[in-house]
Design an enzyme around this catalytic site. Structure first.
Site, PDB file in Angstrom:
ATOM      1  N   TYR A  52      -2.551   1.953 -27.143  1.00 35.61           N
ATOM      2  CA  TYR A  52      -3.859   0.935 -27.627  1.00 35.61           C
ATOM      3  C   TYR A  52      -4.683   0.844 -26.331  1.00 35.61           C
ATOM      4  O   TYR A  52      -3.670   1.474 -25.221  1.00 35.61           O
ATOM      5  CB  TYR A  52      -3.387  -0.410 -27.925  1.00 35.61           C
ATOM      6  N   HIS A 103      -1.981   2.546 -22.147  1.00 38.05           N
ATOM      7  CA  HIS A 103      -2.569   2.870 -22.000  1.00 38.05           C
ATOM      8  C   HIS A 103      -2.623   4.599 -21.447  1.00 38.05           C
ATOM      9  O   HIS A 103      -2.206   4.724 -20.418  1.00 38.05           O
ATOM     10  CB  HIS A 103      -4.185   2.296 -20.972  1.00 38.05           C
TER      11      HIS A 103
END
Ligand SMILES: *[C@@H]1O[C@H](CO)[C@@H](O)[C@H](O)[C@H]1NC(C)=O
Ligand SMILES: *[C@@H]1O[C@H](CO)[C@@H](O)[C@H](O)[C@H]1NC(C)=O
Ligand SMILES: *[C@@H]1O[C@H](CO)[C@@H](O)[C@H](O)[C@H]1NC(C)=O
Ligand SMILES: *[C@@H]1O[C@H](CO)[C@@H](O)[C@H](O)[C@H]1NC(C)=O
Length: 333
Positions: free
Chosen positions: A259, A309
């Site tokens: 995400y 990430h």
């Protein structure tokens, strides 16, 4: 061209010259000549093109960049209200998967309780040809050190900081004002009562945490210990919309990483609510180190490759936004 129309244009041109000339004289006499250019730009912008905002460069341009237009969707609102809080099954499933909960509470009941504690307002939908909202998105990179960006950052309308970011002791480089502070329970920090807290919820418990942290203080643990209470003005709490969260991930990151990072989520928040976005403290420092500006140890906090990430991809998209003049990057040192 009719005589009437020609006369109108001549009057317009004359007026323009007079304003430009007096602005020039004024700024030349009373200081900063760069002000002259700024004013001249704004005037010519509003006279010659029908700007979609009052800044020199607007986020929404009429001759839209195709790449930007392909990714940008104005109808997804960055903040959650009662009204848009009903998530599609797909969004809810995706959001629940981010930090799965073994015994989640009832989402709609928590949302109802939430908006009894924090305001339920539709904000920042006031874009107009008269508005020029300038924003600074201040990341936490060590590349801010020694930049003296403080006064420039403080001159913006909105100043968006994130997670643990302190200003005290770093004012010269990072500024003093904070209008919006973006955080989640595990990264929470106390705020003064003028700063807006923007909560990014990753799970239902995060919504329960903000309710608790502003009232009873009963929630002390998520997957790590979290502050049971937080100093913040409960009339200034905003909730990042899970639907917007998913849009950022899918439309802007095209599914890279697990995400988006807080930095990237804050950047897209700014792109949706500001006319002009200035970005500070993103990326590595000049030696390629990824650390926070308040950390002494340059090797500490390697937040680039955390597994969740895709920092490289996020940075690429950020640079592309700068290339397209959608944002201005202040790269630091
Ligand atoms: C933009 O978002 C709206 C609301 O979520 C959605 O209905 C629409 O399909 C999206 N548009 C594009 C081009 O993806
Ligand atoms: C959540 O609560 C609402 C209202 O109380 C109820 O209608 C709904 O069925 C509940 N949802 C679940 C998944 O239990
Ligand atoms: C904010 O805090 C200051 C001092 O800490 C206080 O004087 C002021 O009344 C507070 N304002 C609000 C709106 O709570
Ligand atoms: C980022 O951009 C560079 C240079 O264009 C490219 O080599 C690299 O593959 C890109 N990385 C990602 C993750 O997209």
């Amino acid at each position: 061209m009719s005589l009437h129309k020609r006369r109108k244009i001549r009057t317009f041109a004359l007026l323009f010259c007079i304003i430009t000339f007096t602005t020039f004289l004024f700024s030349y006499t009373f200081g900063d000549p760069s002000l002259y250019f700024k004013h001249a730009f704004r005037l010519s912008d509003s006279f010659l093109s029908k700007g979609l905002c009052a800044c020199h460069q607007c986020m929404m341009e009429q001759d839209e960049d195709p790449w930007f237009a392909e990714h940008f969707n104005q109808s997804v609102h960055p903040l959650m209200t009662r009204e848009n809080s009903v998530l599609s099954d797909e969004t809810f499933k995706w959001w629940q998967w981010l930090q799965s909960e073994s015994q989640p509470a009832n989402f709609s009941e928590v949302v109802e309780e939430l908006f009894q504690v924090v305001p339920d307002e539709v904000l920042y939908v006031d874009a107009s040809p008269e508005r020029c909202r300038t924003c600074a998105v201040v990341g936490n990179s060590g590349n801010l050190k020694g930049t003296h960006y403080g006064p420039l950052i403080d001159s913006m309308d909105f100043i968006i900081r994130m997670n643990q970011a302190p200003t005290s002791g770093f004012e010269e480089d990072v500024g003093t004002r904070t209008t919006h502070h973006v955080m989640y329970p595990e990264s929470a920090t106390d705020l003064d009562n003028t700063t807006i807290l923007v909560l990014i919820p990753f799970k239902i418990l995060d919504l329960q945490w903000i309710i608790s942290a502003l009232t009873t203080g009963t929630i002390k643990y998520t997957y790590v210990p979290v502050p049971p209470r937080i100093k913040a003005n409960r009339d200034k709490v905003l909730i990042y919309n899970p639907t917007f969260f998913k849009y950022v991930y899918e439309s802007w990151l095209e599914g890279h990483g697990r995400y988006p990072s807080t930095g990237f989520l804050s950047l897209l928040f700014a792109i949706h609510i500001c006319d002009e976005v200035n970005v500070f403290g993103f990326g590595a420092d000049r030696n390629g180190n990824w650390h926070h500006y308040w950390e002494k140890n340059h090797l500490a906090g390697a937040f680039r490759h955390t597994g969740v990430h895709d920092g490289d991809h996020e940075y690429n998209v950020t640079l592309l936004l700068a290339d397209k003049h959608k944002i201005q990057m202040f790269r630091g040192r």
